[in-house]
Each structure stands twice: as C-alpha cells, then as structure tokens.
Scaffold this motif. Sequence first.
Motif, PDB file in Angstrom:
ATOM      1  N   GLU A  48      21.565  26.851  27.986  1.00  0.00           N
ATOM      2  CA  GLU A  48      21.619  25.404  27.756  1.00  0.00           C
ATOM      3  C   GLU A  48      21.285  25.101  26.297  1.00  0.00           C
ATOM      4  OE1 GLU A  48      19.264  21.292  29.070  1.00  0.00           O
ATOM      5  OE2 GLU A  48      18.688  23.252  29.916  1.00  0.00           O
ATOM      6  N   VAL A  49      22.125  24.260  25.670  1.00  0.00           N
ATOM      7  CA  VAL A  49      21.839  23.806  24.310  1.00  0.00           C
ATOM      8  C   VAL A  49      20.813  22.677  24.394  1.00  0.00           C
ATOM      9  CG1 VAL A  49      22.772  22.773  22.208  1.00  0.00           C
ATOM     10  CG2 VAL A  49      24.137  24.449  23.487  1.00  0.00           C
ATOM     11  N   LEU A  50      19.614  22.904  23.874  1.00  0.00           N
ATOM     12  CA  LEU A  50      18.549  21.910  23.944  1.00  0.00           C
ATOM     13  C   LEU A  50      18.682  20.881  22.833  1.00  0.00           C
ATOM     14  CD1 LEU A  50      15.576  24.310  24.733  1.00  0.00           C
ATOM     15  CD2 LEU A  50      16.897  22.915  26.337  1.00  0.00           C
ATOM     16  N   TRP A  51      18.927  21.347  21.631  1.00  0.00           N
ATOM     17  CA  TRP A  51      19.157  20.449  20.506  1.00  0.00           C
ATOM     18  C   TRP A  51      19.740  21.245  19.354  1.00  0.00           C
ATOM     19  CZ3 TRP A  51      16.267  22.065  16.332  1.00  0.00           C
ATOM     20  CH2 TRP A  51      15.047  22.703  16.593  1.00  0.00           C
ATOM     21  N   ARG A  52      20.268  20.517  18.399  1.00  0.00           N
ATOM     22  CA  ARG A  52      20.850  21.167  17.227  1.00  0.00           C
ATOM     23  C   ARG A  52      20.568  20.313  15.996  1.00  0.00           C
ATOM     24  NH1 ARG A  52      27.301  22.378  16.181  1.00  0.00           N
ATOM     25  NH2 ARG A  52      27.040  23.319  14.109  1.00  0.00           N
ATOM     26  N   ALA A  58      18.852  25.237  19.023  1.00  0.00           N
ATOM     27  CA  ALA A  58      17.823  25.549  20.018  1.00  0.00           C
ATOM     28  C   ALA A  58      18.468  25.746  21.386  1.00  0.00           C
ATOM     29  CB  ALA A  58      16.791  24.427  20.085  1.00  0.00           C
ATOM     30  N   LEU A  59      18.186  26.891  21.998  1.00  0.00           N
ATOM     31  CA  LEU A  59      18.766  27.246  23.288  1.00  0.00           C
ATOM     32  C   LEU A  59      17.666  27.566  24.288  1.00  0.00           C
ATOM     33  CD1 LEU A  59      21.519  29.698  21.985  1.00  0.00           C
ATOM     34  CD2 LEU A  59      21.867  27.327  22.693  1.00  0.00           C
ATOM     35  N   ALA A  60      17.891  27.215  25.540  1.00  0.00           N
ATOM     36  CA  ALA A  60      16.934  27.538  26.593  1.00  0.00           C
ATOM     37  C   ALA A  60      17.058  29.012  26.968  1.00  0.00           C
ATOM     38  CB  ALA A  60      17.197  26.672  27.819  1.00  0.00           C
ATOM     39  N   ALA A  61      15.940  29.616  27.314  1.00  0.00           N
ATOM     40  CA  ALA A  61      15.943  31.014  27.761  1.00  0.00           C
ATOM     41  C   ALA A  61      16.659  31.120  29.098  1.00  0.00           C
ATOM     42  CB  ALA A  61      14.513  31.523  27.888  1.00  0.00           C
ATOM     43  N   LEU A  62      17.277  32.276  29.319  1.00  0.00           N
ATOM     44  CA  LEU A  62      17.968  32.532  30.574  1.00  0.00           C
ATOM     45  C   LEU A  62      17.039  33.250  31.551  1.00  0.00           C
ATOM     46  CD1 LEU A  62      21.380  33.845  29.190  1.00  0.00           C
ATOM     47  CD2 LEU A  62      21.024  31.696  30.436  1.00  0.00           C
TER      48      LEU A  62
END
Length: 248
Positions: A48-52, A58-62
């Motif tokens: 998931e793209v959290l913000w840019r 910024a990406l959420a961990a899998l």
Amino acid sequence: MDEVRVVVAHSERATLRVGDVFLKVDADQARVDAEVEAMALAPVPTPEVLWRKPPVLALAALPGTTLGRLGGPSTGSPAAWAAAGAAIRELHEAPLPARPGRAGRSIVALAAELDDECESLVRNGILPAGLVTRNRQVAEAALRPWPAVFTHGDLQIAHVFVDGEEVTGIIDWSEAGRGDALYDLATFTLGHEEHLGDVLAGYGADVDLDVIHAWWSLRSLLIVRWLAEHGFDPFAPGCEVDVLRSRM
C-alpha cells in the motif's frame, strides 16, 4: 521510537524501514512514477502506498516473509514456490502496461550491451575469459523474438512475500513494464535452480529451459561489475559468479 533500519542503499537509491513503514528515497522521479503506476496496474498483491513526497515514497510493510535470498538457503516450501509461479503467471496474463520495462529491451540493444560488458569483464580482469566466453554462448539463446507480457523486471526472490502457501505481496516495481516472461522466471529462480520445477508447476505453461538458462547467464554477466562497484559481492557463495560457473 521505532528503530531506523537500512534495507538497501547505494548511489542510485536507498530504502529504509521504520516500524511497519518502508521509505524509498530515489532522486529519479520517473523511476518512482513507473513503480507507483505498475503497482496500481498489477493484478497481484502489492504494498500500500501510504504517502509520497519527492524524493520519498512511503509504503506499508507486507505480511509474511520472503522465500529467501540469492546466496542463501530457501525458506519456502515447494508449494510456496509453486504459489509464486502461479502469481507470476497471473501477472504475465494481465493487460499490457504502456511502458516498456527492463525485460523489454530490444534484442539489438541487449546484444550490444552484453558484448560491451563481456569485453569489460575480461579487459579489467574481473572474470576469466573462458568463463565469460562460455556464458556469452549460453546467453545467446535469450536473444530471440519474444511475445510481450506484463513483467516485473526485477523479480528477485527477496521481492516476493509469502505466508504459508499464499503470496502476500510483491515489492520493487520500478523496472516493470512490457517484456519477456522468461526474464522474470529466470530472475526469480537465479541461484535456486533446484526450485525451477516447483515454480514452473505453479506457472502452468511450457517454457523453453534453454532460454531460462540463457537469462541466468545474461543477467549475471550484465550485473557483476555493477554489483562490485556499488558495495555488493557477486563472488559470495551462491551468487552471480557461482551462477556463471555452474554453466561451465
């Protein structure tokens, strides 16, 4: 406060982990654009793209864990490798993206790059001439016309996460685009030839094994010098140089 951990860092980009957030720092915004676009189009789970906020994505961990890493043991079961093969097939059957990817370079351009790199490896004493010559011969089989599919372009096993027998996500899509399906399959099984059969069982389609072997040689020849120049060790046990030696 969560610890800041450096996942990977070199002169082109860096990835940091803070808790359950991955921060990718990349000055090449076109590369980041390509990654975000590919993740939106891919029919498989992606972070998931959290913000840019350039130059940071910024990406959420899998959830889950990777199947292993190049040069290390596989931590996944045969069924997990087969599940990864099925996910790769799903990606390859998706509608084509607009962008050409790393796996979609023209045969002429790829052959020229390969010849230049082989000459450099021998001239600079990085690899023995016989090893380079043999692998250049093996690599020839990859230089053929191929039907374009939606490829990941950098499908290392460290980029595929599984939980049991389920693929929970695939990361690092900056090289994605139209390309050769067998490039993805070869990249995924590089250094883990023992799991190629499991992956192909999940993939569910006949493939030319000579082309898979050719891509192992070709990819390794092209990346050895870059890895050495960016602080990685392609000579470590099980890594790219060992892959080249296995073709002798």
